[in-house]
Motif scaffolding. Structure first.
Motif, PDB file in Angstrom:
ATOM      1  N   GLU A 104      13.219  -4.064   2.555  1.00 37.26           N
ATOM      2  CA  GLU A 104      13.298  -3.586   1.163  1.00 37.26           C
ATOM      3  C   GLU A 104      12.037  -3.996   0.393  1.00 37.26           C
ATOM      4  O   GLU A 104      11.511  -3.215  -0.405  1.00 37.26           O
ATOM      5  CB  GLU A 104      14.544  -4.157   0.445  1.00 37.26           C
ATOM      6  N   ALA A 105      11.587  -5.234   0.650  1.00 41.79           N
ATOM      7  CA  ALA A 105      10.381  -5.720  -0.043  1.00 41.79           C
ATOM      8  C   ALA A 105       9.162  -4.876   0.363  1.00 41.79           C
ATOM      9  O   ALA A 105       8.307  -4.545  -0.467  1.00 41.79           O
ATOM     10  CB  ALA A 105      10.139  -7.190   0.296  1.00 41.79           C
ATOM     11  N   TRP A 106       9.093  -4.508   1.652  1.00 38.45           N
ATOM     12  CA  TRP A 106       7.990  -3.654   2.138  1.00 38.45           C
ATOM     13  C   TRP A 106       8.062  -2.287   1.447  1.00 38.45           C
ATOM     14  O   TRP A 106       7.051  -1.783   0.943  1.00 38.45           O
ATOM     15  CB  TRP A 106       8.102  -3.488   3.662  1.00 38.45           C
ATOM     16  N   ASP A 107       9.252  -1.716   1.410  1.00 37.74           N
ATOM     17  CA  ASP A 107       9.426  -0.388   0.798  1.00 37.74           C
ATOM     18  C   ASP A 107       9.025  -0.403  -0.676  1.00 37.74           C
ATOM     19  O   ASP A 107       8.406   0.540  -1.173  1.00 37.74           O
ATOM     20  CB  ASP A 107      10.887   0.076   0.930  1.00 37.74           C
ATOM     21  N   ALA A 108       9.389  -1.481  -1.369  1.00 36.30           N
ATOM     22  CA  ALA A 108       9.064  -1.577  -2.803  1.00 36.30           C
ATOM     23  C   ALA A 108       7.551  -1.628  -3.012  1.00 36.30           C
ATOM     24  O   ALA A 108       7.008  -0.978  -3.916  1.00 36.30           O
ATOM     25  CB  ALA A 108       9.726  -2.825  -3.394  1.00 36.30           C
ATOM     26  N   GLU A 109       6.868  -2.392  -2.141  1.00 31.41           N
ATOM     27  CA  GLU A 109       5.400  -2.498  -2.265  1.00 31.41           C
ATOM     28  C   GLU A 109       4.720  -1.175  -1.905  1.00 31.41           C
ATOM     29  O   GLU A 109       3.726  -0.785  -2.517  1.00 31.41           O
ATOM     30  CB  GLU A 109       4.874  -3.643  -1.391  1.00 31.41           C
ATOM     31  N   TYR A 110       5.290  -0.483  -0.932  1.00 31.78           N
ATOM     32  CA  TYR A 110       4.775   0.836  -0.529  1.00 31.78           C
ATOM     33  C   TYR A 110       4.822   1.785  -1.738  1.00 31.78           C
ATOM     34  O   TYR A 110       3.857   2.487  -2.037  1.00 31.78           O
ATOM     35  CB  TYR A 110       5.622   1.373   0.631  1.00 31.78           C
ATOM     36  N   GLN A 111       5.957   1.749  -2.440  1.00 32.11           N
ATOM     37  CA  GLN A 111       6.134   2.620  -3.611  1.00 32.11           C
ATOM     38  C   GLN A 111       5.132   2.264  -4.706  1.00 32.11           C
ATOM     39  O   GLN A 111       4.579   3.132  -5.378  1.00 32.11           O
ATOM     40  CB  GLN A 111       7.578   2.499  -4.130  1.00 32.11           C
ATOM     41  N   LYS A 112       4.875   0.978  -4.847  1.00 33.15           N
ATOM     42  CA  LYS A 112       3.914   0.466  -5.843  1.00 33.15           C
ATOM     43  C   LYS A 112       2.528   1.078  -5.602  1.00 33.15           C
ATOM     44  O   LYS A 112       1.838   1.496  -6.525  1.00 33.15           O
ATOM     45  CB  LYS A 112       3.838  -1.058  -5.691  1.00 33.15           C
ATOM     46  N   VAL A 113       2.123   1.108  -4.307  1.00 31.58           N
ATOM     47  CA  VAL A 113       0.812   1.673  -3.962  1.00 31.58           C
ATOM     48  C   VAL A 113       0.803   3.173  -4.259  1.00 31.58           C
ATOM     49  O   VAL A 113      -0.152   3.703  -4.837  1.00 31.58           O
ATOM     50  CB  VAL A 113       0.454   1.404  -2.474  1.00 31.58           C
ATOM     51  N   LYS A 114       1.868   3.856  -3.871  1.00 33.85           N
ATOM     52  CA  LYS A 114       1.946   5.312  -4.127  1.00 33.85           C
ATOM     53  C   LYS A 114       1.811   5.598  -5.636  1.00 33.85           C
ATOM     54  O   LYS A 114       1.117   6.535  -6.031  1.00 33.85           O
ATOM     55  CB  LYS A 114       3.276   5.879  -3.618  1.00 33.85           C
ATOM     56  N   ASP A 115       2.464   4.758  -6.454  1.00 30.22           N
ATOM     57  CA  ASP A 115       2.389   4.945  -7.912  1.00 30.22           C
ATOM     58  C   ASP A 115       0.978   4.665  -8.426  1.00 30.22           C
ATOM     59  O   ASP A 115       0.461   5.404  -9.272  1.00 30.22           O
ATOM     60  CB  ASP A 115       3.392   4.025  -8.634  1.00 30.22           C
ATOM     61  N   ASN A 120       6.380 -16.021  12.037  1.00 34.24           N
ATOM     62  CA  ASN A 120       7.323 -15.725  10.964  1.00 34.24           C
ATOM     63  C   ASN A 120       6.692 -14.723   9.995  1.00 34.24           C
ATOM     64  O   ASN A 120       5.952 -15.099   9.099  1.00 34.24           O
ATOM     65  CB  ASN A 120       7.698 -17.017  10.233  1.00 34.24           C
ATOM     66  N   LEU A 121       6.994 -13.449  10.190  1.00 32.95           N
ATOM     67  CA  LEU A 121       6.375 -12.405   9.366  1.00 32.95           C
ATOM     68  C   LEU A 121       7.033 -12.294   7.983  1.00 32.95           C
ATOM     69  O   LEU A 121       6.550 -11.556   7.126  1.00 32.95           O
ATOM     70  CB  LEU A 121       6.421 -11.052  10.079  1.00 32.95           C
ATOM     71  N   GLN A 122       8.091 -13.094   7.773  1.00 30.37           N
ATOM     72  CA  GLN A 122       8.712 -13.089   6.442  1.00 30.37           C
ATOM     73  C   GLN A 122       7.779 -13.678   5.386  1.00 30.37           C
ATOM     74  O   GLN A 122       7.970 -13.458   4.192  1.00 30.37           O
ATOM     75  CB  GLN A 122      10.039 -13.855   6.471  1.00 30.37           C
ATOM     76  N   ASP A 123       6.776 -14.429   5.839  1.00 30.33           N
ATOM     77  CA  ASP A 123       5.785 -14.937   4.879  1.00 30.33           C
ATOM     78  C   ASP A 123       4.990 -13.780   4.265  1.00 30.33           C
ATOM     79  O   ASP A 123       4.404 -13.919   3.192  1.00 30.33           O
ATOM     80  CB  ASP A 123       4.816 -15.918   5.559  1.00 30.33           C
ATOM     81  N   LEU A 124       4.950 -12.637   4.973  1.00 30.69           N
ATOM     82  CA  LEU A 124       4.283 -11.440   4.432  1.00 30.69           C
ATOM     83  C   LEU A 124       5.272 -10.612   3.602  1.00 30.69           C
ATOM     84  O   LEU A 124       4.995 -10.277   2.452  1.00 30.69           O
ATOM     85  CB  LEU A 124       3.752 -10.581   5.583  1.00 30.69           C
ATOM     86  N   PHE A 125       6.403 -10.278   4.214  1.00 27.87           N
ATOM     87  CA  PHE A 125       7.467  -9.544   3.513  1.00 27.87           C
ATOM     88  C   PHE A 125       8.808 -10.132   3.908  1.00 27.87           C
ATOM     89  O   PHE A 125       9.120 -10.206   5.094  1.00 27.87           O
ATOM     90  CB  PHE A 125       7.433  -8.048   3.867  1.00 27.87           C
ATOM     91  N   ALA A 126       9.585 -10.493   2.902  1.00 30.87           N
ATOM     92  CA  ALA A 126      10.871 -11.149   3.178  1.00 30.87           C
ATOM     93  C   ALA A 126      11.858 -10.187   3.824  1.00 30.87           C
ATOM     94  O   ALA A 126      12.756 -10.603   4.548  1.00 30.87           O
ATOM     95  CB  ALA A 126      11.443 -11.700   1.881  1.00 30.87           C
ATOM     96  N   SER A 127      11.697  -8.888   3.559  1.00 29.64           N
ATOM     97  CA  SER A 127      12.653  -7.917   4.099  1.00 29.64           C
ATOM     98  C   SER A 127      12.021  -6.532   4.119  1.00 29.64           C
ATOM     99  O   SER A 127      10.963  -6.306   3.526  1.00 29.64           O
ATOM    100  CB  SER A 127      13.890  -7.873   3.201  1.00 29.64           C
ATOM    101  N   LEU A 164       0.712  -4.100   3.680  1.00 35.05           N
ATOM    102  CA  LEU A 164       1.659  -3.136   4.269  1.00 35.05           C
ATOM    103  C   LEU A 164       1.251  -2.774   5.692  1.00 35.05           C
ATOM    104  O   LEU A 164       2.073  -2.736   6.610  1.00 35.05           O
ATOM    105  CB  LEU A 164       1.705  -1.865   3.404  1.00 35.05           C
ATOM    106  N   TYR A 165      -0.045  -2.537   5.862  1.00 32.60           N
ATOM    107  CA  TYR A 165      -0.591  -2.107   7.155  1.00 32.60           C
ATOM    108  C   TYR A 165      -0.448  -3.216   8.202  1.00 32.60           C
ATOM    109  O   TYR A 165       0.015  -2.985   9.325  1.00 32.60           O
ATOM    110  CB  TYR A 165      -2.066  -1.728   6.971  1.00 32.60           C
ATOM    111  N   VAL A 166      -0.833  -4.427   7.818  1.00 31.69           N
ATOM    112  CA  VAL A 166      -0.803  -5.558   8.764  1.00 31.69           C
ATOM    113  C   VAL A 166       0.633  -5.858   9.196  1.00 31.69           C
ATOM    114  O   VAL A 166       0.918  -6.004  10.381  1.00 31.69           O
ATOM    115  CB  VAL A 166      -1.486  -6.804   8.134  1.00 31.69           C
ATOM    116  N   TYR A 167       1.545  -5.917   8.239  1.00 32.51           N
ATOM    117  CA  TYR A 167       2.950  -6.211   8.567  1.00 32.51           C
ATOM    118  C   TYR A 167       3.534  -5.155   9.506  1.00 32.51           C
ATOM    119  O   TYR A 167       4.116  -5.467  10.545  1.00 32.51           O
ATOM    120  CB  TYR A 167       3.770  -6.280   7.275  1.00 32.51           C
ATOM    121  N   ALA A 168       3.349  -3.879   9.143  1.00 31.50           N
ATOM    122  CA  ALA A 168       3.934  -2.788   9.943  1.00 31.50           C
ATOM    123  C   ALA A 168       3.406  -2.811  11.372  1.00 31.50           C
ATOM    124  O   ALA A 168       4.162  -2.646  12.336  1.00 31.50           O
ATOM    125  CB  ALA A 168       3.622  -1.445   9.291  1.00 31.50           C
TER     126      ALA A 168
END
Length: 597
Positions: A26-37, A17-24, A72-76
């Motif tokens: 959208e959640a992955w994309d939001a965290e990706y943006q956080k790192v970029k910022d 169940n990879l939702q324990d890492l990211f629920a969706s 992000l890396y592990v989930y993807a």
């Protein structure tokens, strides 16, 4: 024909169940943006790392960015591994890899800038109360400093980096793409092309002629390329010598061990202790000869089955139960986490179309680990399950007990927890087996693990040591020299009673690990440390269990040797290797008794 299910058709209870890492997504994309910022903030520290406050701040930022990037890396990549053909997750995996590179580049100034400070300032930083949490990081940077060069030399070495990969890359191309092997007759008498993958299957054949032909044709093929492969391996050794001299290490071996702060004695003790135990190996070879009913044992007989047709059918549910029962000596706390893993979808169990092959344990700090399997209902898969859960629980307990910066354990320690689980499972299986054939099958399985992981990897490690020392002394590394050293080692390790076929002198050309120099000894030390732990746990009980659980909780909070030593395994002495060898001797005696019964 049995069709593999598509990923979408795999029932939920068989998936992780990879939702324990990211629920969706959208959640992955939001965290990706956080790192970029966050990366935009990094630059403001450059050129300013001279006082405790800014160093503390940059370390905190480094940790925050790294934690999110890892998730992000592990989930993807785990989504990608569910079905390697799915273009959506291929793209996501690439995106996460690019981000990791970006993060590495953005933070690359931190270490050199701190190291450019004077020794007095660095020592003051180590003792500064505001940096108490980062004391170990700073001490490790200072330890590395003596081998870090000036800015322009470091830039030059970075440019040489691509060149230095050439020997391994060229060998990989030759070995995987260009080498073509001839055809071999299989057990049905059909002509089948010999490949890397089929080679071991041929060596495991019950038909000796099949084994012999595959063995001879394999090394005949390498023999035809011996000058090219020798030049490639020699170039790799030359590269190591260049780096050792440039970075002011006494030798290539000491350079390789420096990162994990491993003493040279750990390496030489391993070789010496294994040499002392070679009579046991020779005895095992003699027993193998008797059981196979042959006049002389040849190199191509080493993987042949010793037990007539014997198949152990073990379902996944049964494997879980046996694994649980075998790990009872580790106590209720360990079993509770194991059960949590079984119940809460940590494991992706069966093969499906496009799924990555093999098995692994992986995860990101802040959530539980995951295990990828491709379970078949056999003994090997049950051992894979306990092995990967050993890794998973090591990661879980390290993450629970250590902050992010100190949770990651080294490769030197990585195989200990997984191999210990295998040792306890084997002990359990042997104690619960009443069938002579089953017992013999299990003993052979375990003995061959010792042979391939301790004896064989130590022989590889010794070969690497000899060829580097010869090159460091100014000798030319020729194909003849490689073959002569390699052949003599085989005679020494397998014994004079065995027919050490001349063909084996070319095996050095087949080992890709020789391009990742001085690495293979870790398999042998890890296996020995695990066997030593298992022996202590079974002999002493609770005190040994407490020490071992302390080891699992330590992560990378200290140097590998210190972590093991606190837990009761001192790898700076030959003792753990001797303990492992006493287990090998005990198994050998059980086998000898059974063969006479």
């Amino acid at each position: 024909m049995n069709q593999l299910p598509k990923r979408n058709d795999v029932p939920a209870e068989h998936r992780w169940n990879l939702q324990d890492l990211f629920a969706s997504q959208e959640a992955w994309d939001a965290e990706y943006q956080k790192v970029k910022d966050a990366l935009k903030n990094v630059g403001r520290f450059e050129g300013k790392l001279a006082d405790p406050a800014s160093i503390k701040e940059v370390f905190q930022l480094e940790d925050e960015i790294s934690i999110h990037t890892e998730r992000l890396y592990v989930y993807a990549n785990m989504k990608h591994h569910e079905d390697m053909a799915d273009p959506v997750y291929q793209a996501l995996s690439d995106k996460s890899k690019k981000l990791s590179v970006e993060v590495g580049e953005a933070l690359s100034f931190v270490s050199p800038e701190i190291l450019s400070l004077s020794d007095e300032v660095l020592q003051a930083l180590v003792g500064h109360p505001d940096l108490a949490f980062y004391k170990r990081t700073l001490e490790e940077m200072i330890r590395q400093k003596q081998h870090v060069l000036g800015k322009s030399e470091e830039a030059l070495l970075a440019q040489v980096g691509n060149l230095s990969q050439a020997p391994g890359t060229i060998y990989g191309m030759l070995n995987n793409a260009d080498l073509k092997f001839p055809k071999v007759k299989n057990e049905q008498g059909e002509e089948v092309e010999l490949t890397h993958g089929r080679y071991i299957q041929f060596l495991e054949s019950r038909n000796r002629e099949v084994r012999r032909e595959a063995f001879q044709k394999m090394y005949e093929t390498y023999g035809k390329q011996k000058n090219t492969i020798a030049a490639t391996l020699a170039a790799n050794v030359t590269k190591n010598i260049f780096y050792a001299k440039a970075r002011k290490y006494p030798s290539t071996l000491e350079m390789s061990l420096f990162g994990d702060k491993i003493d040279k004695e750990v390496y030489t003790n391993l070789i010496d202790a294994v040499h002392d135990s070679l009579p046991l190996m020779h005895r095992y070879m003699e027993l193998r000869r008797k059981l196979m009913k042959v006049d002389q044992l040849h190199m191509y007989d080493l993987f042949a089955p010793l037990v007539d047709e014997y198949k152990l059918e073990i379902s996944y549910e049964e494997a879980k139960e046996k694994v649980k029962e075998s790990l009872e000596p580790l106590g209720p706390d360990y079993l509770k986490v194991l059960q949590e893993g079984f119940d809460n979808h940590w494991i992706d169990i069966y093969e499906n179309e496009g799924k990555r092959n093999g098995a692994y344990s992986w995860g990101a700090y802040g959530t539980h680990p995951y295990v990828l399997l491709n379970h078949k209902d056999n003994l090997n898969s049950m051992f894979t399950l306990t092995h990967e859960m050993g890794h998973a629980l090591h990661s879980y307990l390290s993450d629970e007990n250590q902050p992010y910066r100190y949770a990651q354990y080294t490769i030197f320690l990585a195989e200990v927890a997984s191999t210990l689980n295998e040792a306890l499972l084997m002990d359990y299986m042997l104690k619960h087996s009443s069938d002579k054939k089953e017992k013999m099958y299990l003993l052979t399985y375990y003995m061959d693990q010792f042979r391939t992981t301790v004896f064989r990897q130590t022989m590889f490690a010794e070969f690497e040591k000899i060829i580097h020392e010869k090159a460091e002394a100014g000798e030319s590394l020729t194909p003849q020299l490689f073959s002569e050293i390699y052949y003599n080692l085989n005679v020494q390790y397998y014994g004079k009673e065995m027919a050490v076929d001349k063909d084996i002198e070319m095996e050095w050309a087949r080992i890709p690990h020789f391009y990742n120099s001085f690495y293979v000894y870790k398999y042998a030390t890890g296996f020995s440390a695990a066997t030593s732990f298992a022996k202590q746990i079974l002999d002493e009980g609770q005190p040994a269990v407490d020490r071992y659980l302390g080891f699992l909780k330590s992560g990378g909070s200290d140097y590998s040797l210190n972590i093991l030593k606190k837990a009761g395994v001192d790898m700076s002495t030959p003792e753990p290797i001797k303990q492992a060898m006493s287990v090998f001797k005990d198994l050998l005696e059980q086998m000898e008794k059974l063969s006479e019964a």
